[in-house]
Write an enzyme that holds these catalytic residues in place. Structure first.
Site, short mmCIF file in Angstrom:
data_model
loop_
_atom_site.label_atom_id
_atom_site.label_comp_id
_atom_site.label_asym_id
_atom_site.label_seq_id
_atom_site.Cartn_x
_atom_site.Cartn_y
_atom_site.Cartn_z
N ASP A 1 0.97 -1.34 0.00
CA ASP A 1 0.09 0.05 -0.03
C ASP A 1 0.80 1.35 -0.03
O ASP A 1 0.75 2.13 -0.70
CB ASP A 1 -1.07 -0.04 1.27
N ASP B 1 4.15 0.73 4.22
CA ASP B 1 3.98 -0.76 4.87
C ASP B 1 3.83 -2.02 3.68
O ASP B 1 3.89 -1.62 2.62
CB ASP B 1 2.84 -0.61 5.87
N TYR C 1 -9.31 2.06 5.31
CA TYR C 1 -10.01 2.60 3.99
C TYR C 1 -11.27 2.32 3.43
O TYR C 1 -11.47 2.27 2.44
CB TYR C 1 -9.11 1.83 2.78
N GLU D 1 5.12 9.70 4.46
CA GLU D 1 4.95 8.38 4.15
C GLU D 1 4.79 8.56 2.47
O GLU D 1 4.46 9.83 2.00
CB GLU D 1 3.81 7.79 4.70
#
Ligand SMILES: [Zn+2]
Length: 555
Positions: free
Chosen positions: A82, A85, A230, A436
């Site tokens: 994703d 991770d 999500y 991220e």
């Protein structure tokens, strides 16, 4: 990291400061075709499965999680991790493939002329191969492999990760999931459109499954599993998006009243979706539907919806002091990029120059036109984030906090989350809302870059030939922490006095710049020490030497 719903901020956003902005044509421009190339390459870093290392730009990536699905007697190997991770989430994968496929469908000439079509197609096929595996029999679709609780306790290379990889969620007769089914259907339909002249059998299989997933979502309407990451706020937008592309593929008018019926539902805030202040993202495909339907039908309601949303973004949305439209603190650049892609697609319909200038301003911001003079696209330019929140690129473990070191590997083409509402960016691996990277972040960015390249880029330039895997650091930043201070001075002193025999940067992969040789004479000695000291005391503001990424003296 937990991807909780962020849309509740809409309500408060309506009352935040409003700016009226005049768009100046930005002077100069960036090497957009290189940025486009890099932003596609990024997906190689997140490939999963036994073939992850094949045709992969990154030498440090290889096969991983090769037995995914085996806990249910299935083969669910493949697909994409994703973000930073290693979980495989259905919704953001479907979103990413759907938006990348859309970009290719609308701007194929740009991808062709910049030499990027083959790479993008193979990336898309890595997505759709996986989606087809997730549908092992009619009426059954799996939409997640692994789990946040398990995966997030591990910091390390995906190739070396062991432990359980559960398959927690399935859509079937008793478990609705119209959101992920709709988005996956749209991604597969676009693969059909993009691939039918390359491999008709594969394309037809994508279309067959796209239609069945759409029917599943339509016949059993509902959200996917409560508590899953999500989980989206609406599934009507995803069903409308699926129907829009089936309408494109099949030219069947019976999809049109279905789209109308989906769009007659209010959003979870109780508002009409036609006055939308968010943008295209994994949670919200309304604007994507309106954009495509405005083009396909020319209906006023879709035109009004586009005008409403873009006017809000261009004139009312919170803006950082240095010009970024700031929708949310978590991954701000992905939203501005997605809106830029929509603005460019709507520009194609309207010819309204302000849309194009707005889109360019947001993409230029990401590429370095900001108060930090930082490119938020890793590897692009000379000043970009060195601490992305990405386990594979980072190369360390949690042990001793080592993962806060600069990443061992250069994560070429990753768009980081981006700055806060003041335009501030702290390059810290633990600030995942900002540092991220994610497959959904890059998707709208690729689309926007393709469009910007069409109008402002060099369409005849081949893909870049330089080696962007080389790392770049400031001369004098001996411990590679992004600043030149007494810590660096102490290290240099200890090295010159032979108390230590190696400087920290000498262990870095792909770093060619002699960071401590600040006068460029080939030696690290008291002359360098004196210059460092004068620099830190602000007696001098620059060193007498500049190196390029290969360590050659350029000045
Ligand atoms: Zn993997």
């Amino acid at each position: 990291m937990k991807k909780t719903c962020v849309m509740l901020t809409i309500a408060t956003m309506l009352f935040t400061s409003l700016f009226t902005v005049i768009y100046l044509s930005a002077s100069g421009g960036y090497d957009y075709s290189t940025a486009l190339n890099y932003s596609i390459i990024f997906y190689d870093a997140n490939k999963c499965g036994p073939e992850a290392g094949n045709d992969n730009f990154f030498s440090w990536r290889g096969a991983c999680h090769t037995t995914d699905g085996s806990v249910r007697g299935l083969d669910l190997a493949g697909g994409f991790h994703d973000a930073g991770d290693h979980i495989k989430f259905g919704l953001p994968q479907a979103y990413s493939a759907s938006v990348l496929g859309w970009a290719l469908y609308e701007y194929k000439d740009v991808f062709d002329s910049t030499g990027n079509t083959d790479k993008l197609l193979s990336t898309l096929k890595h997505f759709t191969d996986y989606f087809l595996k997730c549908y092992p029999e009619p009426g059954t679709f799996y939409y997640q492999v692994s789990d946040g609780q398990i995966d997030h306790t591990y910091w390390g290379a995906p190739e070396e990760q062991t432990g359980p990889r559960p398959v927690p969620y399935v859509a079937d007769e008793s478990n609705p999931a119209s959101d992920v089914l709709g988005l996956t259907s749209a991604a597969l339909t676009k693969m059909y459109l993009n691939y039918k002249n390359i491999d008709a059998d594969y394309a037809n299989e994508c279309l067959r499954v796209a239609k069945e997933l759409y029917q599943m979502g339509k016949n059993n309407p509902g959200h996917y599993k409560l508590g899953a990451y999500y989980r989206s706020n609406s599934f009507w937008d995803d069903l409308a998006w699926a129907a829009t592309w089936l309408y494109v593929a099949e030219n069947d008018n019976s999809y049109l009243p279905e789209i109308d019926s989906y769009l007659s539902n209010n959003t979870f805030l109780g508002q009409t979706p036609f006055e939308n202040k968010w943008t295209m993202c994994w949670d919200d495909m309304y604007m994507a539907v309106f954009c495509k339907m405005a083009e396909l039908t020319g209906e006023q309601k879709y035109i009004n919806a586009m005008n409403y949303n873009l006017d809000y973004w261009m004139n009312s949305l919170t803006t950082t002091p240095d010009g970024l439209r700031h929708l949310d603190v978590w991954g701000a650049l992905r939203y501005a990029s997605a809106e830029a892609m929509l603005a460019m697609l709507y520009y194609e319909q309207t010819g309204n120059e302000s849309l194009k200038e707005f889109a360019k301003s947001q993409i230029d911001y990401a590429l370095g036109d900001n108060k930090n003079n930082m490119s938020y696209l890793i590897g692009f330019g000379s000043n970009y984030p060195k601490h992305p929140h990405h386990r594979a690129a980072n190369g360390y473990t949690y042990a001793g906090g080592e993962n806060s070191n600069p990443a061992k590997h250069l994560l070429v083409g990753a768009l980081v989350g981006g700055p806060d509402a003041q335009g501030n960016y702290v390059d810290d691996v633990n600030l995942f809302q900002h540092t991220e990277v994610a497959i959904d972040y890059n998707a709208g960015f690729v689309g926007a870059l393709a469009a910007i390249t069409k109008y402002y880029g060099n369409l005849t330039s081949p893909p870049p030939t330089s080696d962007p895997e080389l790392l770049w650091y400031e001369v004098g930043d001996i411990n590679l922490d992004g600043k030149i201070d007494t810590t660096d001075l102490v290290l240099m002193r200890r090295y010159i006095l032979e108390i230590i025999d190696k400087l920290p940067y000498e262990d870095m992969d792909n770093l060619r710049i002699p960071i401590a040789d600040v006068n460029g004479d080939g030696y690290i000695n008291s002359t360098d020490y004196m210059l460092m000291r004068r620099y830190i005391l602000e007696i001098i503001t620059e060193f007498p030497v500049e190196y390029d990424i290969y360590g050659n003296i350029v000045n």
